[in-house]
Write a protein that holds these residues in place. Structure first.
Motif, mmCIF file in Angstrom:
data_model
loop_
_atom_site.group_PDB
_atom_site.id
_atom_site.type_symbol
_atom_site.label_atom_id
_atom_site.label_comp_id
_atom_site.label_asym_id
_atom_site.label_seq_id
_atom_site.Cartn_x
_atom_site.Cartn_y
_atom_site.Cartn_z
ATOM 1 N N PHE A 163 9.864 -8.808 -7.054
ATOM 2 C CA PHE A 163 9.619 -7.998 -5.863
ATOM 3 C C PHE A 163 9.151 -6.598 -6.252
ATOM 4 N N VAL A 164 9.844 -5.971 -7.205
ATOM 5 C CA VAL A 164 9.508 -4.602 -7.593
ATOM 6 C C VAL A 164 8.118 -4.523 -8.218
ATOM 7 N N LEU A 165 7.860 -5.388 -9.199
ATOM 8 C CA LEU A 165 6.546 -5.369 -9.849
ATOM 9 C C LEU A 165 5.442 -5.780 -8.884
ATOM 10 N N GLY A 166 5.715 -6.802 -8.046
ATOM 11 C CA GLY A 166 4.703 -7.283 -7.119
ATOM 12 C C GLY A 166 4.322 -6.250 -6.080
ATOM 13 N N ILE A 167 5.322 -5.626 -5.470
ATOM 14 C CA ILE A 167 5.011 -4.665 -4.409
ATOM 15 C C ILE A 167 4.406 -3.392 -5.002
ATOM 16 N N THR A 168 4.795 -3.035 -6.230
ATOM 17 C CA THR A 168 4.202 -1.864 -6.890
ATOM 18 C C THR A 168 2.734 -2.105 -7.206
ATOM 19 N N ALA A 169 2.440 -3.256 -7.812
ATOM 20 C CA ALA A 169 1.061 -3.577 -8.168
ATOM 21 C C ALA A 169 0.182 -3.646 -6.926
ATOM 22 N N CYS A 170 0.665 -4.312 -5.875
ATOM 23 C CA CYS A 170 -0.132 -4.465 -4.653
ATOM 24 C C CYS A 170 -0.312 -3.128 -3.928
ATOM 25 N N ALA A 171 0.720 -2.278 -3.945
ATOM 26 C CA ALA A 171 0.605 -0.969 -3.309
ATOM 27 C C ALA A 171 -0.429 -0.100 -4.024
ATOM 28 N N LEU A 172 -0.406 -0.104 -5.355
ATOM 29 C CA LEU A 172 -1.380 0.675 -6.121
ATOM 30 C C LEU A 172 -2.795 0.165 -5.879
ATOM 31 N N LEU A 173 -2.959 -1.157 -5.793
ATOM 32 C CA LEU A 173 -4.280 -1.707 -5.496
ATOM 33 C C LEU A 173 -4.712 -1.333 -4.083
ATOM 34 N N GLY A 174 -3.755 -1.274 -3.154
ATOM 35 C CA GLY A 174 -4.082 -0.859 -1.790
ATOM 36 C C GLY A 174 -4.567 0.575 -1.741
ATOM 37 N N ILE A 175 -3.904 1.463 -2.499
ATOM 38 C CA ILE A 175 -4.343 2.861 -2.561
ATOM 39 C C ILE A 175 -5.732 2.954 -3.175
ATOM 40 N N ALA A 176 -5.964 2.163 -4.230
ATOM 41 C CA ALA A 176 -7.266 2.196 -4.902
ATOM 42 C C ALA A 176 -8.381 1.686 -3.996
ATOM 43 N N ILE A 177 -8.149 0.560 -3.294
ATOM 44 C CA ILE A 177 -9.206 -0.019 -2.461
ATOM 45 C C ILE A 177 -9.456 0.821 -1.216
ATOM 46 N N SER A 178 -8.544 1.718 -0.864
ATOM 47 C CA SER A 178 -8.749 2.570 0.316
ATOM 48 C C SER A 178 -9.941 3.500 0.148
ATOM 49 N N SER A 179 -10.377 3.705 -1.096
ATOM 50 C CA SER A 179 -11.538 4.567 -1.337
ATOM 51 C C SER A 179 -12.856 3.819 -1.237
ATOM 52 N N VAL A 180 -12.807 2.484 -1.087
ATOM 53 C CA VAL A 180 -14.037 1.695 -1.026
ATOM 54 C C VAL A 180 -14.725 1.776 0.332
ATOM 55 N N PRO A 181 -14.016 1.629 1.468
ATOM 56 C CA PRO A 181 -14.700 1.680 2.774
ATOM 57 C C PRO A 181 -15.384 3.021 2.991
ATOM 58 N N ARG A 182 -16.561 2.975 3.572
ATOM 59 C CA ARG A 182 -17.288 4.209 3.846
ATOM 60 C C ARG A 182 -16.761 4.929 5.077
ATOM 61 N N SER A 183 -16.001 4.205 5.900
ATOM 62 C CA SER A 183 -15.414 4.816 7.089
ATOM 63 C C SER A 183 -14.145 4.061 7.458
ATOM 64 N N GLY A 184 -13.366 4.670 8.352
ATOM 65 C CA GLY A 184 -12.154 4.010 8.810
ATOM 66 C C GLY A 184 -12.443 2.733 9.578
ATOM 67 N N ARG A 185 -13.585 2.683 10.258
ATOM 68 C CA ARG A 185 -13.938 1.500 11.047
ATOM 69 C C ARG A 185 -14.166 0.271 10.179
ATOM 70 N N SER A 186 -14.698 0.471 8.997
ATOM 71 C CA SER A 186 -14.994 -0.666 8.123
ATOM 72 C C SER A 186 -13.832 -1.039 7.209
ATOM 73 N N ALA A 187 -12.733 -0.284 7.275
ATOM 74 C CA ALA A 187 -11.621 -0.500 6.349
ATOM 75 C C ALA A 187 -11.006 -1.886 6.504
ATOM 76 N N THR A 188 -10.828 -2.338 7.750
ATOM 77 C CA THR A 188 -10.171 -3.620 7.975
ATOM 78 C C THR A 188 -10.943 -4.762 7.327
ATOM 79 N N SER A 189 -12.255 -4.809 7.537
ATOM 80 C CA SER A 189 -13.051 -5.901 6.977
ATOM 81 C C SER A 189 -13.099 -5.827 5.454
ATOM 82 N N VAL A 190 -13.178 -4.611 4.889
ATOM 83 C CA VAL A 190 -13.257 -4.459 3.437
ATOM 84 C C VAL A 190 -11.961 -4.902 2.765
ATOM 85 N N VAL A 191 -10.820 -4.631 3.401
ATOM 86 C CA VAL A 191 -9.518 -4.940 2.793
ATOM 87 C C VAL A 191 -9.073 -6.372 3.085
#
Length: 281
Positions: A163-191
């Motif tokens: 649980f600890v390693l899984g949620i940590t790894a996924c949370a860090l990837l979530g923070i990283a991928i948040s920089s990929v969408p060009r706008s908030g509107r496209s965030a849902t489809s990109v993620v």
């Protein structure tokens, strides 16, 4: 960090401002309040994996040949893993992108609050919602689908580090991928798109013994596959490991891959995270 104030007698005194950890706790409380005030989001977050568990367990309800379990029992650990990734990777990837687009991050960066406090607040949000999501699925799995809770400390210890390693790894990837969408509107489809694909090739919706090896090999590059496999090893009997690609739970390899993603995810965050949108320079 201190601030100087002037008393009526003209004397100067220093008041120590809250540290990053204390501000992170306060920020986490604010994040949780904002989350639980949005009732639709709360219902969707916790009901989504339960509904999918019910649907798949109802459609594929036969016993799994040679594994000593039913198909419904097989889905419970997979849905738990997907729930953990949903409350971390998907939640952070979308919410941070929206906050950046609405210039919330830019305003926070201009305050005296240390940047670490913002991320600590997100950590508390992810940790609490992830634990609640897992607890809900455990209750449903044990009461409705006859999943047995582990009786030895070793399996509970495995559950804890998974649980600890899984949620940590996924949370860090979530923070990283948040920089990929060009706008908030496209965030849902990109993620959501990569998360959906990973669920199908990592053993969440489809038993791993029916997924082509080349798909499993791609899924093995990411945390979700190992989180699913590890949780199956915790909550399913030993006879069920015949369904795995190698015929074993591979706890050691799961720990290595998840740990590597924790380190790699942190590096990606440091390299890619932005407080401003691209259009803001």
């Amino acid at each position: 960090m201190t601030t100087t104030t002037v008393t009526r007698a003209g004397e100067r005194t220093c008041e120590r401002l809250p540290g990053a950890w204390q501000l992170g706790l306060l920020r986490g409380g604010l994040e949780l309040k904002q989350f639980f005030r949005q009732r639709e989001q709360v219902v969707f977050t916790f009901a989504f994996p339960v509904v999918f568990l019910f649907l798949f367990a109802s459609i594929f309800s036969d016993d799994v040949q040679g594994a000593g379990i039913s198909a419904s029992q097989l889905y419970v650990p997979g849905m738990m893993a997907a729930g953990i990734m949903s409350t971390s990777f998907q939640s952070l990837g979308i919410s941070i992108a929206i906050e950046r687009d609405e210039r919330v991050l830019r305003r926070l960066r201009g305050t005296p609050m240390p940047p670490a406090s913002y991320f600590l607040g997100k950590v508390w949000l992810v940790l609490v919602t992830g634990l609640l999501e897992t607890a809900v699925l455990l209750v449903v799995g044990t009461t409705v689908y006859d999943v047995e809770l582990p009786t030895d400390a070793g399996r509970w210890a495995a559950f804890t580090w998974l649980f600890v390693l899984g949620i940590t790894a996924c949370a860090l990837l979530g923070i990283a991928i948040s920089s990929v969408p060009r706008s908030g509107r496209s965030a849902t489809s990109v993620v959501v798109l990569p998360f959906l694909v990973l669920q199908f090739i990592s053993g969440v919706y489809i038993s791993v013994d029916t997924i082509p090896d080349w798909m499993l090999n791609i899924g093995a590059l990411f945390p979700l596959k190992w989180l699913c496999q590890g949780l199956r090893g915790v909550f399913l009997p030993e006879s069920a490991n015949v369904l795995e690609q190698t015929g074993s739970w591979e706890f050691g390899k799961a720990a290595l891959v998840l740990g590597a993603w924790c380190v790699g995810g942190l590096v990606l965050c440091l390299l890619t995270f932005r407080w401003k949108n691209r259009r803001d320079g």
